[in-house]
Design a protein around this motif. Structure first.
Motif, PDB file in Angstrom:
ATOM      1  N   MET A 183       0.854  -1.191   0.000  1.00 30.26           N
ATOM      2  CA  MET A 183       0.000   0.000   0.000  1.00 30.26           C
ATOM      3  C   MET A 183       0.901   1.257   0.000  1.00 30.26           C
ATOM      4  N   ARG A 184       0.256   2.404  -0.010  1.00 33.92           N
ATOM      5  CA  ARG A 184       1.020   3.646   0.115  1.00 33.92           C
ATOM      6  C   ARG A 184       1.607   3.747   1.513  1.00 33.92           C
ATOM      7  N   SER A 185       2.631   4.555   1.661  1.00 34.05           N
ATOM      8  CA  SER A 185       3.204   4.756   2.993  1.00 34.05           C
ATOM      9  C   SER A 185       2.818   6.157   3.482  1.00 34.05           C
ATOM     10  N   PHE A 186       2.983   6.383   4.782  1.00 32.35           N
ATOM     11  CA  PHE A 186       2.829   7.744   5.296  1.00 32.35           C
ATOM     12  C   PHE A 186       3.973   8.028   6.254  1.00 32.35           C
ATOM     13  N   SER A 187       4.241   9.299   6.442  1.00 28.60           N
ATOM     14  CA  SER A 187       5.373   9.683   7.280  1.00 28.60           C
ATOM     15  C   SER A 187       5.046  10.929   8.097  1.00 28.60           C
ATOM     16  N   HIS A 191       8.490   9.127  12.219  1.00 28.34           N
ATOM     17  CA  HIS A 191       8.212   7.718  11.923  1.00 28.34           C
ATOM     18  C   HIS A 191       7.660   7.619  10.504  1.00 28.34           C
ATOM     19  N   LYS A 192       8.137   6.606   9.776  1.00 27.70           N
ATOM     20  CA  LYS A 192       7.570   6.323   8.457  1.00 27.70           C
ATOM     21  C   LYS A 192       6.951   4.933   8.529  1.00 27.70           C
ATOM     22  N   MET A 193       5.732   4.781   8.010  1.00 23.32           N
ATOM     23  CA  MET A 193       5.068   3.485   8.075  1.00 23.32           C
ATOM     24  C   MET A 193       4.647   3.011   6.696  1.00 23.32           C
ATOM     25  N   GLU A 194       5.014   1.766   6.434  1.00 23.78           N
ATOM     26  CA  GLU A 194       4.668   1.128   5.168  1.00 23.78           C
ATOM     27  C   GLU A 194       3.718  -0.026   5.471  1.00 23.78           C
ATOM     28  N   THR A 195       2.648  -0.154   4.710  1.00 27.05           N
ATOM     29  CA  THR A 195       1.671  -1.217   4.946  1.00 27.05           C
ATOM     30  C   THR A 195       1.686  -2.188   3.773  1.00 27.05           C
TER      31      THR A 195
END
Length: 204
Positions: A183-187, A191-195
């Motif tokens: 999926m898209r990531s957010f930051s 913290h950066k999160m990748e799903t």
């Protein structure tokens, strides 16, 4: 102007809360979308400009609250690499699906609690909204879970982390004939999160 900038800056603690909020809404959305519990056990809540279905089951709410509370502490210490939501067939104990939430730490490690981000909260929420939309639309391509399933949450930490007594070491949740969709990531700029969702490819 400096005072205003400092006031609106996101702290490490604030960033950890944003990550845990996303996980709370994201996990609830997955539990609803994947049909793990009856639809009447969920209630719509508005956040990120979306209607998100949240479980009304007190045991699930308590479990997520405890788990994310502990996660928040570990995020502050930079000791977590990944959170996994594991969906298992109750009868065969086979792992049917795994949602990996991978965490990267941005900025200098030595900054500790003093690290801040001036990324606008509106922009972060917009990025989170895009990911939650992708989670909701994932039912279009994920195989139907046509068996009774349960879920668990695994938190991947660095080796030297002291586990609370109610936590236990877990086996890796491997899936045979696995296929993954990122999926898209957010930051938050802290913290950066990748799903990523991994599921069993029925065609193989």
């Amino acid at each position: 102007m400096t005072t205003l900038t400092n006031k609106s800056a996101i702290t490490v603690k604030g960033s950890a809360e944003i990550v845990c909020d996303y996980l709370n809404y994201g996990i609830n959305s997955i539990l609803f979308q994947r049909g793990l519990y009856p639809p009447e056990n969920f209630q719509a809540t508005e956040n990120y400009g979306l209607n998100i279905l949240m479980s009304t089951d007190s045991k699930i709410k308590e479990f997520l609250s405890t788990t994310l509370g502990q996660l928040k502490e570990w995020l502050l210490k930079r000791t977590v690499n990944k959170v996994a939501l594991v969906i298992t067939n109750v009868k065969t104990l086979e792992v049917m699906e795994r949602w990996d939430f991978k965490i990267e730490y941005e900025g200098e490690e030595g900054q500790g609690d003093t690290q801040t981000s001036d990324k606008p909260l509106k922009q972060i929420k917009s990025e989170i909204r895009d990911v939650l939309k992708q989670i909701a639309s994932s039912v279009a391509y994920l195989p139907l879970l046509d068996c009774l399933c349960s879920f668990d949450i695994q938190i991947y930490t660095k080796n030297d982390v002291e586990l609370p007594k109610e936590w236990a070491e877990a086996e890796p949740a491997n899936i045979r004939n696995a296929q993954s969709v990122k999926m898209r990531s957010f930051s938050t700029n802290i913290h950066k999160m990748e799903t990523v969702v991994t599921y069993r490819n029925e065609d193989d």
